[in-house]
Write a protein that holds these residues in place. Structure first.
Motif, short mmCIF file in Angstrom:
data_model
loop_
_atom_site.label_atom_id
_atom_site.label_comp_id
_atom_site.label_asym_id
_atom_site.label_seq_id
_atom_site.Cartn_x
_atom_site.Cartn_y
_atom_site.Cartn_z
N PHE A 97 16.52 74.28 102.38
CA PHE A 97 15.43 73.21 102.40
C PHE A 97 15.97 71.77 102.73
O PHE A 97 16.95 71.54 102.69
CB PHE A 97 14.69 73.09 101.10
CG PHE A 97 14.16 74.24 100.36
CD1 PHE A 97 14.62 74.75 99.14
CD2 PHE A 97 12.96 75.04 100.78
CE1 PHE A 97 14.14 76.07 98.52
CE2 PHE A 97 12.38 76.30 100.38
CZ PHE A 97 13.16 76.60 99.26
N ILE A 98 14.75 71.11 103.56
CA ILE A 98 15.22 69.67 103.97
C ILE A 98 14.17 69.27 103.30
O ILE A 98 13.03 69.46 102.99
CB ILE A 98 14.96 69.69 105.36
CG1 ILE A 98 15.84 70.44 106.33
CG2 ILE A 98 15.07 68.01 105.81
CD1 ILE A 98 15.32 70.49 107.74
N VAL A 118 19.29 64.59 94.18
CA VAL A 118 19.23 65.64 95.12
C VAL A 118 20.26 66.61 95.24
O VAL A 118 20.08 67.88 95.79
CB VAL A 118 19.14 64.83 96.44
CG1 VAL A 118 20.68 64.55 97.11
CG2 VAL A 118 18.23 65.42 97.68
N LYS A 119 21.50 66.19 94.66
CA LYS A 119 22.70 67.10 94.72
C LYS A 119 22.30 68.47 93.91
O LYS A 119 22.91 69.73 94.17
CB LYS A 119 23.75 66.46 93.96
CG LYS A 119 24.74 66.38 94.93
CD LYS A 119 26.19 65.89 94.25
CE LYS A 119 26.13 64.57 93.25
NZ LYS A 119 27.38 64.05 93.18
N SER A 120 21.50 68.50 92.75
CA SER A 120 21.13 69.53 91.93
C SER A 120 19.86 70.14 92.32
O SER A 120 19.39 70.92 91.25
CB SER A 120 21.22 68.83 90.50
OG SER A 120 20.46 68.10 90.02
N HIS A 121 19.33 69.99 93.40
CA HIS A 121 18.10 70.45 93.58
C HIS A 121 17.88 71.34 94.67
O HIS A 121 16.69 71.46 95.52
CB HIS A 121 16.94 69.47 93.58
CG HIS A 121 16.58 69.00 92.13
ND1 HIS A 121 17.28 68.02 91.38
CD2 HIS A 121 15.46 69.38 91.18
CE1 HIS A 121 16.74 67.83 90.23
NE2 HIS A 121 15.66 68.53 90.12
N GLU A 122 18.69 72.18 95.21
CA GLU A 122 18.90 73.13 95.97
C GLU A 122 18.18 72.41 97.55
O GLU A 122 17.73 72.91 98.31
CB GLU A 122 17.62 74.02 95.96
CG GLU A 122 17.86 75.03 94.71
CD GLU A 122 18.86 76.08 95.02
OE1 GLU A 122 19.40 76.48 93.82
OE2 GLU A 122 19.00 76.31 96.08
N ILE A 123 18.79 71.38 97.79
CA ILE A 123 18.22 70.64 99.09
C ILE A 123 19.47 70.57 100.02
O ILE A 123 20.78 70.21 99.36
CB ILE A 123 17.82 69.17 98.81
CG1 ILE A 123 16.68 69.04 97.81
CG2 ILE A 123 17.65 68.23 100.17
CD1 ILE A 123 15.41 69.65 98.31
N SER A 124 19.49 70.99 101.16
CA SER A 124 20.43 71.21 102.22
C SER A 124 20.69 70.02 103.15
O SER A 124 21.45 69.55 103.69
CB SER A 124 20.53 72.27 103.27
OG SER A 124 20.56 73.58 102.17
N GLY A 125 19.33 69.38 103.50
CA GLY A 125 19.03 68.30 104.38
C GLY A 125 18.01 67.32 103.99
O GLY A 125 17.37 67.44 103.09
N LEU A 126 18.15 66.25 104.72
CA LEU A 126 17.30 64.93 104.41
C LEU A 126 17.18 64.35 105.58
O LEU A 126 17.69 64.06 106.52
CB LEU A 126 18.35 64.14 103.46
CG LEU A 126 17.68 62.73 102.99
CD1 LEU A 126 16.51 62.91 102.14
CD2 LEU A 126 18.73 61.77 102.38
N LEU A 150 22.21 64.34 106.60
CA LEU A 150 21.27 63.38 106.95
C LEU A 150 21.11 63.71 108.43
O LEU A 150 22.01 63.40 109.26
CB LEU A 150 21.86 61.92 106.76
CG LEU A 150 20.84 60.68 107.06
CD1 LEU A 150 19.55 60.91 106.22
CD2 LEU A 150 21.60 59.42 106.75
N ILE A 151 19.83 64.08 108.72
CA ILE A 151 19.41 64.49 109.78
C ILE A 151 18.78 63.28 110.69
O ILE A 151 17.72 62.97 110.28
CB ILE A 151 18.40 65.51 109.76
CG1 ILE A 151 19.17 66.92 109.15
CG2 ILE A 151 17.75 66.13 111.15
CD1 ILE A 151 18.04 67.76 108.34
#
Ligand SMILES: O=P(O)(O)OC[C@@H](O)[C@@H](O)c1c[nH]c2ccccc12
Length: 268
Positions: A97-98, A118-126, A150-151
């Motif tokens: 997820f992004i 954001v670290k603890s919520h299944e997020i890979s990209g921003l 950070l894309i």
């Protein structure tokens, strides 16, 4: 390597291009969004942009603006969007997820708190489309510390700034195919292919393209030269068109299937 890096690496080995849908979380409601995410993965989506609805989406066209307004009726915010990623993971969705958000909601939450969450919520990209360049250094450092990418977005008018923008990018580079706001297009910025080739010369990480892509033919065209293709408005419009079906328990499954079939034909 986070989950998104791994997904790109797997696709590269398979000589495949990532299909990266965007949707607005909470449109038409959180529970339905989770079910739509399941359908998107079943349709062949590889990575998903989870859009945080915002009251002033200045880079968005009318389709995504309407989706934001529908989602904001349910008080969907940054936290509920992150929680939606966890709900989807619990429902068995495997794709990375992004988190896609404008900068203001991040500032409202506070940078320390945001990156903790954001670290603890299944997020890979921003992706933060309106992140001021002078603040991107701090955000990138915090994202790196949190293990998320950070894309950066590069536009066809970025020219000499391309090298600076992509030099220390992680995740992937998001090439914007056209100037203006999001929304389906029948044609793209003149020279978009050369622009993408130029970006690829300045980076070794995956390069994806988005803005205006809405048909199988357009996905196929860009899949020849990119590692990923982003489709937002066309999918958000499809969701919008089936909301009456989704809101009736007798036709809900039909509505979900229509979304799945629309996305599946994009990849073809
Ligand atoms: O909607 P389109 O034209 O398919 O473009 C992708 C876009 O939706 C998604 O990546 C996005 C949504 N809002 C944005 C604002 C700026 C840049 C990108 C975006």
């Amino acid at each position: 390597m986070n989950l998104m890096d791994q997904r790109f690496a797997t696709l590269k080995k398979q000589n495949q291009t990532a299909l990266i849908p965007f949707l607005t979380v909470g449109d038409p409601d959180i529970e339905t969004t989770v079910e739509i995410i399941i359908q998107l993965e079943a349709a062949g989506a590889d990575i998903l942009e989870l859009g945080v609805p915002y009251s002033d989406p200045l880079a968005d066209g009318p389709v995504i603006q309407r989706a934001s307004q529908r989602a904001l009726k349910h008080d969907v915010n940054l936290r509920t969007c992150m929680e939606t990623a966890v709900l989807a993971r619990k429902a068995g969705v495997k794709m990375p997820f992004i988190l896609f958000t404008y900068y203001n909601p991040v500032l409202q939450m506070g940078l320390d708190h945001f990156f903790e969450e954001v670290k603890s919520h299944e997020i890979s990209g921003l992706i933060i489309p309106d992140l001021p360049v002078e603040e991107s250094g701090d955000i990138r450092r915090r994202a790196d510390e949190a293990g998320i990418s950070l894309i950066p977005l590069v536009a066809p008018t970025s020219h000499e700034r391309i090298e600076k923008i992509v030099s220390n990018a992680s995740g992937f580079v998001y090439c914007v195919s056209s100037l203006g706001v999001t929304g389906e297009r029948s044609s793209f910025h003149q020279g978009v292919d050369e622009f993408i080739q130029t970006v690829k010369q300045f980076t070794s990480i995956p390069v994806a393209v988005g803005f205006g892509i809405s048909t199988h033919e357009q996905v196929a065209r860009f899949s020849k030269i990119c590692d990923g293709v982003v489709v937002g408005s066309a999918i958000v419009r499809e969701i919008e068109s089936v909301i009456p079906l989704l809101n009736d328990k007798n036709t809900r499954q039909q509505g979900l299937l229509q979304i799945r079939e629309f996305v599946a034909q994009l990849k073809g």
